[in-house]
Structure formats: C-alpha cells, structure tokens
Motif scaffolding. Structure first.
Motif, PDB file in Angstrom:
ATOM      1  N   PRO A 103       0.789  -1.235   0.000  1.00 13.96           N
ATOM      2  CA  PRO A 103       0.000   0.000   0.000  1.00 13.96           C
ATOM      3  C   PRO A 103       0.815   1.275   0.000  1.00 13.96           C
ATOM      4  O   PRO A 103       0.288   2.338  -0.326  1.00 13.96           O
ATOM      5  N   GLN A 104       2.106   1.206   0.329  1.00 13.54           N
ATOM      6  CA  GLN A 104       2.927   2.403   0.204  1.00 13.54           C
ATOM      7  C   GLN A 104       3.248   2.709  -1.260  1.00 13.54           C
ATOM      8  O   GLN A 104       3.552   3.848  -1.608  1.00 13.54           O
ATOM      9  N   ARG A 105       3.158   1.698  -2.095  1.00 17.46           N
ATOM     10  CA  ARG A 105       3.329   1.894  -3.533  1.00 17.46           C
ATOM     11  C   ARG A 105       1.995   2.075  -4.234  1.00 17.46           C
ATOM     12  O   ARG A 105       1.879   2.834  -5.201  1.00 17.46           O
ATOM     13  N   ASP A 106       0.981   1.364  -3.757  1.00  9.04           N
ATOM     14  CA  ASP A 106      -0.337   1.416  -4.397  1.00  9.04           C
ATOM     15  C   ASP A 106      -1.400   1.042  -3.368  1.00  9.04           C
ATOM     16  O   ASP A 106      -1.531  -0.115  -2.996  1.00  9.04           O
ATOM     17  N   GLY A 152      -3.071 -16.836   8.911  1.00 10.55           N
ATOM     18  CA  GLY A 152      -1.803 -16.501   9.538  1.00 10.55           C
ATOM     19  C   GLY A 152      -0.609 -16.753   8.646  1.00 10.55           C
ATOM     20  O   GLY A 152       0.431 -16.094   8.791  1.00 10.55           O
ATOM     21  N   LEU A 153      -0.730 -17.702   7.730  1.00 15.03           N
ATOM     22  CA  LEU A 153       0.322 -17.945   6.747  1.00 15.03           C
ATOM     23  C   LEU A 153       0.181 -17.015   5.546  1.00 15.03           C
ATOM     24  O   LEU A 153       1.179 -16.542   4.992  1.00 15.03           O
ATOM     25  N   LEU A 154      -1.041 -16.753   5.135  1.00 12.55           N
ATOM     26  CA  LEU A 154      -1.258 -15.911   3.964  1.00 12.55           C
ATOM     27  C   LEU A 154      -0.707 -14.503   4.162  1.00 12.55           C
ATOM     28  O   LEU A 154      -0.130 -13.917   3.243  1.00 12.55           O
ATOM     29  N   LEU A 155      -0.872 -13.954   5.361  1.00 14.05           N
ATOM     30  CA  LEU A 155      -0.389 -12.601   5.608  1.00 14.05           C
ATOM     31  C   LEU A 155       1.135 -12.510   5.570  1.00 14.05           C
ATOM     32  O   LEU A 155       1.696 -11.436   5.326  1.00 14.05           O
ATOM     33  N   MET A 156       1.811 -13.625   5.791  1.00 18.16           N
ATOM     34  CA  MET A 156       3.273 -13.644   5.750  1.00 18.16           C
ATOM     35  C   MET A 156       3.810 -14.012   4.368  1.00 18.16           C
ATOM     36  O   MET A 156       5.018 -13.963   4.149  1.00 18.16           O
ATOM     37  N   ASP A 157       2.926 -14.366   3.463  1.00 17.35           N
ATOM     38  CA  ASP A 157       3.312 -14.761   2.111  1.00 17.35           C
ATOM     39  C   ASP A 157       3.480 -13.500   1.272  1.00 17.35           C
ATOM     40  O   ASP A 157       2.515 -12.801   0.978  1.00 17.35           O
ATOM     41  N   GLN A 158       4.713 -13.206   0.867  1.00 15.39           N
ATOM     42  CA  GLN A 158       4.994 -11.962   0.157  1.00 15.39           C
ATOM     43  C   GLN A 158       4.376 -11.922  -1.241  1.00 15.39           C
ATOM     44  O   GLN A 158       4.286 -10.855  -1.845  1.00 15.39           O
ATOM     45  N   SER A 159       3.934 -13.062  -1.746  1.00 16.15           N
ATOM     46  CA  SER A 159       3.235 -13.065  -3.036  1.00 16.15           C
ATOM     47  C   SER A 159       1.763 -12.699  -2.863  1.00 16.15           C
ATOM     48  O   SER A 159       1.077 -12.395  -3.838  1.00 16.15           O
ATOM     49  N   VAL A 160       1.287 -12.720  -1.627  1.00 16.61           N
ATOM     50  CA  VAL A 160      -0.095 -12.348  -1.321  1.00 16.61           C
ATOM     51  C   VAL A 160      -0.184 -10.870  -0.973  1.00 16.61           C
ATOM     52  O   VAL A 160      -1.029 -10.128  -1.487  1.00 16.61           O
ATOM     53  N   VAL A 161       0.686 -10.428  -0.079  1.00 15.51           N
ATOM     54  CA  VAL A 161       0.748  -9.025   0.325  1.00 15.51           C
ATOM     55  C   VAL A 161       2.189  -8.745   0.745  1.00 15.51           C
ATOM     56  O   VAL A 161       2.812  -9.549   1.441  1.00 15.51           O
ATOM     57  N   ALA A 162       2.736  -7.634   0.303  1.00 13.14           N
ATOM     58  CA  ALA A 162       4.152  -7.362   0.506  1.00 13.14           C
ATOM     59  C   ALA A 162       4.388  -6.548   1.772  1.00 13.14           C
ATOM     60  O   ALA A 162       3.729  -5.535   2.003  1.00 13.14           O
ATOM     61  N   GLY A 163       5.327  -7.013   2.589  1.00 16.90           N
ATOM     62  CA  GLY A 163       5.817  -6.214   3.699  1.00 16.90           C
ATOM     63  C   GLY A 163       5.446  -6.681   5.082  1.00 16.90           C
ATOM     64  O   GLY A 163       6.058  -6.263   6.064  1.00 16.90           O
ATOM     65  N   ILE A 164       4.428  -7.523   5.223  1.00 19.38           N
ATOM     66  CA  ILE A 164       3.987  -7.952   6.548  1.00 19.38           C
ATOM     67  C   ILE A 164       4.923  -9.029   7.083  1.00 19.38           C
ATOM     68  O   ILE A 164       5.233  -9.993   6.395  1.00 19.38           O
ATOM     69  N   ASP A 221     -15.771  -8.761   3.730  1.00 20.51           N
ATOM     70  CA  ASP A 221     -15.665  -7.582   4.600  1.00 20.51           C
ATOM     71  C   ASP A 221     -14.448  -7.686   5.517  1.00 20.51           C
ATOM     72  O   ASP A 221     -13.742  -6.692   5.750  1.00 20.51           O
ATOM     73  N   GLU A 222     -14.195  -8.891   6.046  1.00 21.46           N
ATOM     74  CA  GLU A 222     -13.033  -9.074   6.914  1.00 21.46           C
ATOM     75  C   GLU A 222     -11.733  -8.880   6.139  1.00 21.46           C
ATOM     76  O   GLU A 222     -10.776  -8.274   6.646  1.00 21.46           O
ATOM     77  N   ALA A 223     -11.694  -9.401   4.904  1.00 16.94           N
ATOM     78  CA  ALA A 223     -10.489  -9.253   4.092  1.00 16.94           C
ATOM     79  C   ALA A 223     -10.229  -7.782   3.774  1.00 16.94           C
ATOM     80  O   ALA A 223      -9.083  -7.313   3.834  1.00 16.94           O
ATOM     81  N   TRP A 224     -11.277  -7.050   3.428  1.00 16.06           N
ATOM     82  CA  TRP A 224     -11.118  -5.619   3.161  1.00 16.06           C
ATOM     83  C   TRP A 224     -10.673  -4.880   4.421  1.00 16.06           C
ATOM     84  O   TRP A 224      -9.842  -3.951   4.349  1.00 16.06           O
ATOM     85  N   ALA A 225     -11.184  -5.277   5.578  1.00 11.87           N
ATOM     86  CA  ALA A 225     -10.775  -4.639   6.830  1.00 11.87           C
ATOM     87  C   ALA A 225      -9.292  -4.883   7.107  1.00 11.87           C
ATOM     88  O   ALA A 225      -8.576  -3.984   7.581  1.00 11.87           O
ATOM     89  N   LEU A 226      -8.808  -6.082   6.815  1.00  8.23           N
ATOM     90  CA  LEU A 226      -7.388  -6.380   6.983  1.00  8.23           C
ATOM     91  C   LEU A 226      -6.542  -5.502   6.061  1.00  8.23           C
ATOM     92  O   LEU A 226      -5.511  -4.957   6.474  1.00  8.23           O
ATOM     93  N   TRP A 227      -6.952  -5.381   4.812  1.00 16.71           N
ATOM     94  CA  TRP A 227      -6.214  -4.545   3.858  1.00 16.71           C
ATOM     95  C   TRP A 227      -6.163  -3.096   4.338  1.00 16.71           C
ATOM     96  O   TRP A 227      -5.096  -2.473   4.358  1.00 16.71           O
ATOM     97  N   ARG A 228      -7.305  -2.559   4.737  1.00 22.10           N
ATOM     98  CA  ARG A 228      -7.341  -1.152   5.161  1.00 22.10           C
ATOM     99  C   ARG A 228      -6.519  -0.937   6.429  1.00 22.10           C
ATOM    100  O   ARG A 228      -5.892   0.110   6.613  1.00 22.10           O
TER     101      ARG A 228
END
Length: 324
Positions: free
Chosen positions: A183-186, A207-219, A245-252
């Motif tokens: 999100p710092q890039r886009d 818990g694994l998906l959030l650490m997967d850099q191909s899913v979201v970068a930086g966490i 809704d939960e996924a969008w809340a995590l992104w935001r």
C-alpha cells in the motif's frame, strides 16, 4: 527480519541523500565486485521499496535489488539529511509532533533518527541507531561490507543482505510480478481487491497468507500477529472462510498501520494513546502491542493468557478468546 515500514524508511533515506548524484560503487568485502564495477560512476535516478525489498535505478538502465533478510543493515555516514517523512530526533515531524524525543528500550524500530543535516553515522535496519563520529570522511569500512555507495558527502555501507544483485529493467519487472500489493506503492481499490481476491480463494490459514509476500508485501511476524488480533480473527482460519468484509478490513488496517510505521519508525498497533501513554508506548514494546512478545501474559482486552505457538517455523502470538 525488517518489516515493510523499515525498508520504506531506508529507501526514503537514499532518495533524499543519493538520488540525482553520481555514485562511486565498490565492494570492500569483494563478494559484489562484479556488480559494483557495473554500477560504479552511474547516477542514481530513483529508489523505492516494495514490501521487504528495495530497488535502486541508475541512469545507465541498471538496477540494484537489495533484500536485507534476517541480518542485513545499512550504515550511513557523512552529512546526512533525513527525509522529511521520518520523525526527527527533535520530535518535529510525523506522529512525534510536539511530543519530544522517544527512544525505544528494546531497540525495535528506534526513533533515534537524525536532524538535517548532521555529521553522523546511522544504522538503518529493523532497529535504527545513531552515533556521532569525528573520523574523516569517508570512514574506513567496518566489518564485511558487501557494497559501498559513496557520493561527495554521504556514504552508505551494506552488510549481511540476503540479496544484493544487479538487474535489468525486465528482471525488476519479473521480481515485482511475484510480489503482492504494497500500500505504500499502491493503496488503490484495485490493489486492495487483488489482496481480497487472493485471500478469500485459498484454503491456507490466514496466519500464513499474511506472511506470504506473493499475497501481500511487507507484513512480518509483528504486523501479522497484531493485525489478526485487531481484526479478531483466529490465525488458523482458512482464507476461504475469511469474509469479503473481513479481508477488506485487513487490507485497510495494513494501509493504516504501515503508514504509521513509515512515519514514526515504530510498529505502533494500539490506537487512541495520548500524552504520557503515547510516549510510554513508543518507548516500550509491551505498551504498543496487543499480543506480540506477550506470551503467557493476560490479554489486555479479555484477560486470557496470550498463546505462543509455531506456524511454519515462525513464532505466532494470539489470544484464543478474542480471535475466533
């Protein structure tokens, strides 16, 4: 391992001090001699981060990709000018506005950044440390310096990275295509939708998906634990069972927390703190996190003891009562 906010802070340090300047590139250690030769004398034109990786573009078309990994760090020396988005040691910028200097006792994402300009040496990694130096410039390399970047006024030494390589523009694109949104890039809805779609289609635990850099970068480990607690989500729940809704809340929430991290240097995940409570939280990790490093202690919300378990060989902190 440095999480995304740290790498963005380092990129902004380079942007302020190196972009637009011809750079002498060397490898005091010798392991990057060929790469240094390919970059030596070129002008740095742009620097930016995606997740835990930094990309430096030069006017000859070459790119330097850096991934600090577990042990990498940059040491800056010379007449350093700190980027205006980074909190100054006098507490004049970002969330430190009018609150004075705060030093973290654990060295985690320390706020010991510097004013501009100042003759100094500062280390930037997961923890930032500062020390005044009176030695001549540039200083003698200390330790195993993989690559040194040098202008007339500023020097940057890199030690212990996982990756340090010269790439073409096409190779940079290939690396970026393997990374999830940052999100710092886009921070657009399109980037958020990509994150949401990926999360909700997978049977992998969140818990694994959030650490997967191909899913979201930086966490990394800290943000993973804190974001899931803030969302009240069990880290073992499969992505397919995360609602839209939960996924969008995590992104935001990641957009929000990452910006705080970039601005202050701290992974501050407890909201609404003011005055002395805020200063305490910035200075002490236990006061700014809900669950991270709090195993065996009572949850700050419900009193249940925080659990520490392993998930894919990484430490996982969570509250079994608040996170369902």
């Amino acid at each position: 391992m440095p999480e995304g906010h740290s790498v963005h802070r380092i990129a902004r340090q380079f942007e302020r001090n190196f972009v637009g300047h011809r750079v002498a590139v060397s490898s005091p250690q010798g392991r990057f001699a060929d790469g240094a030769k390919a970059l030596d004398g070129a002008t740095l034109t742009e620097v930016w981060a995606v997740g835990k990786q930094m990309f430096m573009g030069f006017d000859d078309g070459a790119w330097l990709r850096i991934h600090l990994g577990m042990y990498g760090a940059w040491d800056f020396s010379g007449d350093i000018q700190m980027d205006a988005t980074i909190a100054s040691a006098n507490g004049r910028m970002g969330q430190t506005n009018q609150r004075g200097t705060v030093f973290d006792d654990a060295g985690e994402n320390s706020l010991t950044s510097i004013g501009a300009p100042r003759k100094t040496r500062v280390r930037m990694a997961e923890a930032e440390k500062e020390s005044d130096v009176s030695a001549e410039f540039p200083p003698e390399p200390i330790g195993q310096v993989r690559v040194r970047l040098l202008t007339e006024t500023v020097c940057a030494d890199l030690r212990g990275p996982t990756a340090c390589e010269v790439l073409s523009a096409e190779q940079v694109t290939a690396v970026l295509n393997r990374l999830g949104p940052d999100p710092q890039r886009d921070s657009s809805d399109e980037a958020g939708q990509k994150f949401v779609d990926t999360i909700t289609k997978k049977n992998t635990p969140i818990g694994l998906l959030l650490m997967d850099q191909s899913v979201v970068a930086g966490i990394g480990n800290v943000y993973r634990a804190e974001m899931l607690f803030r969302a009240g989500i069990d880290p073992y729940r499969p992505g397919k069972k995360i609602t839209t809704d939960e996924a969008w809340a995590l992104w935001r929430d990641w957009v929000y927390l990452l910006e705080i991290g970039v601005q202050t240097g701290q992974m501050m995940t407890i909201d609404g703190l003011e005055g002395e409570d805020w200063r305490q939280a910035m200075a002490h990790r236990a006061d700014r996190h809900w669950v991270y490093k709090r195993e065996g202690l009572p949850c700050k919300k419900c009193g249940t003891n925080i659990r520490l378990e392993e998930m894919a060989n990484r430490k996982l902190y969570w509250c079994p009562s608040c996170q369902t």
